[in-house]
Design a protein around this motif. Sequence first.
Motif, PDB file in Angstrom:
ATOM      1  N   ASP A   1       0.821  -1.210   0.000  1.00  0.00           N
ATOM      2  CA  ASP A   1       0.000   0.000   0.000  1.00  0.00           C
ATOM      3  C   ASP A   1       0.850   1.252   0.000  1.00  0.00           C
ATOM      4  OD1 ASP A   1      -2.464  -0.971  -0.098  1.00  0.00           O
ATOM      5  OD2 ASP A   1      -2.986  -0.648   2.011  1.00  0.00           O
ATOM      6  N   VAL A   2       1.768   1.280   0.979  1.00  0.00           N
ATOM      7  CA  VAL A   2       2.593   2.472   1.142  1.00  0.00           C
ATOM      8  C   VAL A   2       3.412   2.716  -0.118  1.00  0.00           C
ATOM      9  CG1 VAL A   2       4.340   3.556   2.568  1.00  0.00           C
ATOM     10  CG2 VAL A   2       2.708   1.966   3.586  1.00  0.00           C
ATOM     11  N   GLY A   3       4.011   1.667  -0.630  1.00  0.00           N
ATOM     12  CA  GLY A   3       4.891   1.811  -1.782  1.00  0.00           C
ATOM     13  C   GLY A   3       4.161   2.314  -3.013  1.00  0.00           C
ATOM     14  N   ILE A   4       3.005   1.746  -3.285  1.00  0.00           N
ATOM     15  CA  ILE A   4       2.305   2.136  -4.512  1.00  0.00           C
ATOM     16  C   ILE A   4       1.692   3.520  -4.368  1.00  0.00           C
ATOM     17  CG2 ILE A   4       0.437   1.506  -6.075  1.00  0.00           C
ATOM     18  CD1 ILE A   4       1.151  -1.427  -5.457  1.00  0.00           C
ATOM     19  N   ASN A   5       1.196   3.824  -3.164  1.00  0.00           N
ATOM     20  CA  ASN A   5       0.758   5.201  -2.927  1.00  0.00           C
ATOM     21  C   ASN A   5       1.909   6.169  -3.158  1.00  0.00           C
ATOM     22  OD1 ASN A   5      -2.012   5.561  -2.223  1.00  0.00           O
ATOM     23  ND2 ASN A   5      -1.635   4.295  -0.424  1.00  0.00           N
ATOM     24  N   ALA A   6       3.070   5.800  -2.628  1.00  0.00           N
ATOM     25  CA  ALA A   6       4.245   6.648  -2.800  1.00  0.00           C
ATOM     26  C   ALA A   6       4.574   6.791  -4.277  1.00  0.00           C
ATOM     27  CB  ALA A   6       5.433   6.057  -2.056  1.00  0.00           C
ATOM     28  N   ALA A   7       4.416   5.709  -5.010  1.00  0.00           N
ATOM     29  CA  ALA A   7       4.750   5.749  -6.432  1.00  0.00           C
ATOM     30  C   ALA A   7       3.861   6.742  -7.167  1.00  0.00           C
ATOM     31  CB  ALA A   7       4.612   4.354  -7.033  1.00  0.00           C
ATOM     32  N   ILE A   8       2.560   6.663  -6.893  1.00  0.00           N
ATOM     33  CA  ILE A   8       1.659   7.577  -7.602  1.00  0.00           C
ATOM     34  C   ILE A   8       1.935   9.005  -7.169  1.00  0.00           C
ATOM     35  CG2 ILE A   8      -0.741   8.172  -8.010  1.00  0.00           C
ATOM     36  CD1 ILE A   8      -1.316   5.160  -7.409  1.00  0.00           C
ATOM     37  N   TYR A   9       2.161   9.159  -5.886  1.00  0.00           N
ATOM     38  CA  TYR A   9       2.517  10.488  -5.399  1.00  0.00           C
ATOM     39  C   TYR A   9       3.798  10.966  -6.094  1.00  0.00           C
ATOM     40  CZ  TYR A   9       3.222  14.372  -2.322  1.00  0.00           C
ATOM     41  OH  TYR A   9       3.367  15.631  -1.847  1.00  0.00           O
ATOM     42  N   GLY A  10       4.769  10.059  -6.161  1.00  0.00           N
ATOM     43  CA  GLY A  10       6.036  10.420  -6.800  1.00  0.00           C
ATOM     44  C   GLY A  10       5.855  10.803  -8.256  1.00  0.00           C
TER      45      GLY A  10
END
Lengths: 511, 479
Positions: free
Chosen positions: A337-346
């Motif tokens: 969750d955290v990683g993919i959220n971070a990816a989209i945010y990134g």
Amino acid sequence: MSFDDWAITLAVFLPALGALVVALVPGDRDRLTRGLGILFTGLPLAVGVAILFGFDAGAPGAFGAAGAGNALQFSVNLPWISVIDASYFVGIDGVSLPLLELTLLLGFLCMIYTWRYLPEPGRPKAFVALLLLLQTGMAGTFVAFDLVLFFVFWELVLVPMYFLIGLWGGPNREYAAIKFFLYTLFGSVFMLLGFLAMYFRAEPHTFDMLALQGAGFDRTFQLVVFAGLFLGFAIKVPMWPFHTWLPDAHTEAPTVGSVILAGVLLKMGTYGFVRIALPILPDAARVWAPWIGVLAVIAIVYAALACLAQRDLKRLIAFSSVGHMGFVMLGIATLTDVGINAAIYGMVAHGVITGMLFFLAGSVHERYHTREIADIGGGMLQKVPFLASILAFTAIASLGLPGLAGFWGEVMALLSSYNPAQGLSLGLYRTLMVFGGIGTILTAGYFLWMLQRVNLGTVPERWQTKELADVNAVEYVSWAPLIVGILLLGVAPVLIFGITNDAVAALTGLL
Amino acid sequence: MPDVDYRAILPELILGATILVVLLSDLGLRPGRKWIAGVLSFLGCAVALGAELTLIGETRSSFGGTYVSDGFAVLFKSFFLVVALAVVLLSLRYFRDGRFYQGEYYFLLLSSFLGMLTISSSRDLLMLFISLELVTAPGWLMAGFRKRDPRSNEASLKFFLIGILSTAVMLYGMSLVYGVTGSLALTDVARELGTQAEPVAIAAVLFVVAGFAFKVSSVPFHFWAPDTYEGSPIPVAAFLSVASKAAGFAGLLQLMFLGFRPLAEFWSPVFAVLSVLTMTVGNLVALQQRQVVRLLAYSSIAQAGYMLLPFALVGLGEDPLAFESAVLYILIYAVMNLGAFAVVVALAREAPGALLADFAGLWRSRRAPGLAVAMAVFLLSLAGIPPLAGFWAKFRIFQAAIAAGQAWLAVVMVINSVVSLYYYVAIVREMFFVDVPGARRLRAPAGVAGVAALSAAAVVAVGFFPDLFARFPAGAIFP
């Protein structure tokens, strides 16, 4: 016939309509042409804002919702090519919305910038028409839920971008243009074969992404198809070692071309992983994820080292993109969750920040007529104080200072690799985290060094006598939204996470 | 008396009458008025097309079932007549300005098209053979129409010698087929071959395939094509690369999917090899070309390789899809290639050599921006870039290959498509990126510009709405 049924179609196809209109305008009506460009990207942006307000962030989104058409918002599903079962299926969920908005915004800002700046050899009609066509391709990619439709939009960006680089680009433009074209085409045709393979393996045969999520392909098949999709997406991102087209293309492209390349085009690759590869091929994703993670971290470190060696301002920014996309891919590779959220945010943060950096590089070039850091020679803060300050602000945002947009994507990607999804090697991912962390330090290093060489110091003799204009009105207008965006996303990351979180949670539920 | 359905052969009769009128009119026309023969040809083809279109949806059979007018025949005949109209338009100014023998030219051209009409209906080996020769023989003469140019002589002679050789090989194969099956009608041949797979029958089929491989310029029987295209008058090169090639494929489709279908397990791997070789060699050699007609010649060899691919899928459970994809590819290829040749013809008045460098600045220096955009559309479509028609043609073949479990063929084809982009884009690059200071505006003859514009419009329209086109082949599948 409600707005909801038409919103996406308008946002996507108004620019294409604009391209047609521009093509019919006589070639000598320069101002009218550029004005039409602003109009036909402004209207879709307005539609995009309406979509943003009409969007229900609490809805579950498209993942894991096979057959549930109402999981998507503003969706339209009409038959398109009956002989091959392809349909015009578009919609929006929490993953696509931020990227769609980013696309609409950047396209509009580029048109405003074009109001004043049009590189040699002019020809506004062709320039604006190609930009508009490009806009349709990019926006469409983020809303398409039919694989064939997705592919057509995906490829639609190639031809306009080829011409933009080849006609209005820098000295080495022809090489850069054909390299970009061949490289990305090479990747995407394998992606297409992957799509076709999925179509025939699914029962009943379908190109519908939502239906394919539940297709339950066997593991071997998934691994092979994932490889095909990987080639397409990884070249677009671009991941190391498929990145070599990027520095050439970004450096040679005209300013707005670079802004769009970095701001939007690269995200198509990462979006492809999140939207197609992960949910439809989850077993393969688990096998491939560590490899993707390793490549991502290599990209981060490699790009940072390469940046340290760059002498051309624009090329430096181009290489920094490779590193930032590395963080995005690292986030995706954790499958959390955290990683993919971070990816989209990134993705969004990189679009805003690096888009801005390319604008700045373009404007520096407009004034100094060189992008060589050594030729600029420092002292920009004295010579053109506003331009230099904005450059410093954006560069610092890009290196990931807390409180600005660049921070959340990077730090959360690193955090998530401390605790990757179940079944992924803890040791490997924590090692990746360490190297990624080293990458952030190097990133800070090269950006600060660049600022030192360009902004600080005294004005070299050759520029002292020259009259250099500071930031002008058109630049302020086209940059202000990005500057505000960098600040806003930095202090209120919930603006993105609030939209993406539920959709991402549904996605990781599939993995 | 055999049963003759005059309504079914009305288009052929009209075209035949036109041929006679053209030939006779040449005797009566003063030298300055010979171009009227071209106009008469155009009108004749238009009327024949009208007659053909009335046959849509009907299945008629004449001459004891050896001459059939079904969905396939009507589709291909209409297509050939449309191509004939386009080729006549391309030829009008070219042949008038070049002081060629116009009467003879149109006579030969229409005779060849008559052969194409009959080939679409032939369900009999003998009929197929005669039609195919009727298509090819006038081509030998037309290729040599630039009489004072040694390269044109070479073009004609080469085409003639290799054509005769391939004819002999094919005829020998057909005689063996007759010897084995005791019949010439394709349906009977298929029935007989289904009951017995004698080695000699396989050899016979391979001879026939080799003969056709010459006609469609498949590697390793392709050597005549580049020299012949280069030496011929450019409209003739357009005719050879589009119409004559499509006629070869029309014949091949009927033979393979109908007559020789029972032996597919033996010959379909041969087609896999031919297809891969043809597309790869064609593309690799095209990369080296500096002369645009030669480049297009090698490109058309590579394209023939794509069209051969569906033949390699016969007998793997996806025959209708394979058939459909081949037909679709042939039709779409014709439109985009014809368009590309139209642009070369338009340029031919200024640059008869048609070198790559002659395309420089077509858009960038405003020599002919409209033609440049059209040419870019054709070239990108030939390369298979969506959303243009050529992409859907390729897409359908990929689909057929994957459905039939031959994904490796699709992989070879996509790699080839990417390679081909490089040389197609080389022309785009000249037109759009190279500036020629002081270039004058180019004036294209209206007919030629019209063909280019219509083809470009079709390529784009089909690109966005493939259903416009994709429906046709579906109706043309053999029962």
